[in-house]
Design a protein around this motif. Structure first.
Motif, PDB file in Angstrom:
ATOM      1  N   ASP A  34     -36.350 -30.109 -49.898  1.00 14.30           N
ATOM      2  CA  ASP A  34     -36.755 -28.739 -49.621  1.00 14.30           C
ATOM      3  C   ASP A  34     -35.910 -27.758 -50.429  1.00 14.30           C
ATOM      4  OD1 ASP A  34     -38.703 -29.430 -47.763  1.00 14.30           O
ATOM      5  OD2 ASP A  34     -37.277 -29.473 -46.107  1.00 14.30           O
ATOM      6  N   THR A  39     -34.540 -23.971 -46.613  1.00 16.79           N
ATOM      7  CA  THR A  39     -33.496 -24.442 -45.704  1.00 16.79           C
ATOM      8  C   THR A  39     -32.861 -23.286 -44.945  1.00 16.79           C
ATOM      9  OG1 THR A  39     -33.042 -26.287 -47.206  1.00 16.79           O
ATOM     10  CG2 THR A  39     -31.360 -25.795 -45.555  1.00 16.79           C
ATOM     11  N   LYS A 150     -41.390 -21.933 -42.918  1.00 16.85           N
ATOM     12  CA  LYS A 150     -40.494 -22.585 -41.958  1.00 16.85           C
ATOM     13  C   LYS A 150     -41.150 -22.638 -40.578  1.00 16.85           C
ATOM     14  CE  LYS A 150     -35.916 -23.679 -41.238  1.00 16.85           C
ATOM     15  NZ  LYS A 150     -34.951 -24.313 -42.168  1.00 16.85           N
TER      16      LYS A 150
END
Length: 263
Positions: A34, A39, A150
């Protein structure tokens, strides 16, 4: 001589086959790494953006219909126009399952599939949201778009674990929810501090119409669970999960809210 060349070529070809995907090599590709921006992204902010992204991002309300609105599979059931067509939830639903869930029928039906259980990578989601869905052009920053990605990968839950999809009843314990409603949960203040003990302190509709916590809990429990978990964009309502609450807390709170006055 001709035979030797053929044999050498066959051997080289066989070696390439093994190197690319033969039995001596793994049959699955490595898991994509990722991007750092993903993140560090915030799933709770993504949940607010999923609701009303312009409120959550402090941007001007969009004008006109979303560019993809005219191409929705069902163009007759949902006749909304303007800003409503730009809300992620309007196509994918508060239960995140789109046409397979609560928005599979009724005036919100668009025929669009949900996002729950997506197998797309973080980068694929980012590109889809920014470019194909035009949210980059609409003004959302890359940071906000990573937040949405996300949320789509890590912020969704199977709402069937907390809500009966047929009866629309929360599966929690109302008595436990009443205690939670009247007290702080984690770092969040008590629900009563804004909504009052009967849930009628705040009217979400334009008078003389009324819409209270109890109204939403009864009519659209999937919306209520989302707002409890992530908060309400552009308002002081906080995120329960950001403050340390659990999905069980959400289910219990929802069960209590369904006992509150609806009008």
């Amino acid at each position: 001589m001709f035979k030797r060349v053929v044999m050498v070529n066959v051997l080289v070809f066989s070696a390439l086959v093994l190197a690319i995907g033969g039995s001596s090599c793994p049959t699955t590709l490595p898991t994509p790494v990722d991007p750092a921006a993903y993140t560090s992204a915030n799933r709770v902010t993504g949940g607010l953006l999923y609701d009303k992204w312009w409120k959550a991002a402090g941007l001007a309300e969009p004008t006109g219909d979303h560019p993809l609105w005219a191409s929705r599979p069902d163009t007759t059931s949902n006749t909304r126009t303007g800003p409503d067509t730009w809300r992620c939830k309007e196509c994918h639903g508060w239960d995140y399952t789109g046409v397979s869930g609560a928005y599979g029928t009724g005036s919100h039906k668009t025929g669009v599939v949900g996002i729950f259980g997506t197998t797309k990578t973080a980068q694929e989601l980012f590109d889809l949201i920014k470019t194909h869905h035009s949210y980059g052009t609409a003004g959302l920053s890359d940071t906000n778009i990573w937040d949405l990605a996300k949320f789509a990968k890590e912020g969704l839950i199977d709402t069937n674990t907390i809500i009966n999809s047929t009866s629309k009843a929360f599966l929690g314990t109302a008595a436990t929810g009443q205690t939670l409603y009247a007290n702080s949960i984690g770092t969040n203040a008590a629900c009563t501090s804004c909504h009052g003990t009967d849930g009628k302190t705040l009217n979400f509709a334009t008078p003389p119409e009324t819409e209270y916590v109890g109204t939403i809990a009864a009519d659209n429990p999937w919306e209520l669970q989302h707002k409890i978990r992530f908060g309400n964009p552009g308002s002081a309502m906080p995120s329960l999960i950001n403050g340390g609450g659990t999905n069980q807390n959400v289910s219990d709170l929802g069960a209590h809210c369904q006992t509150l006055p609806q009008s």
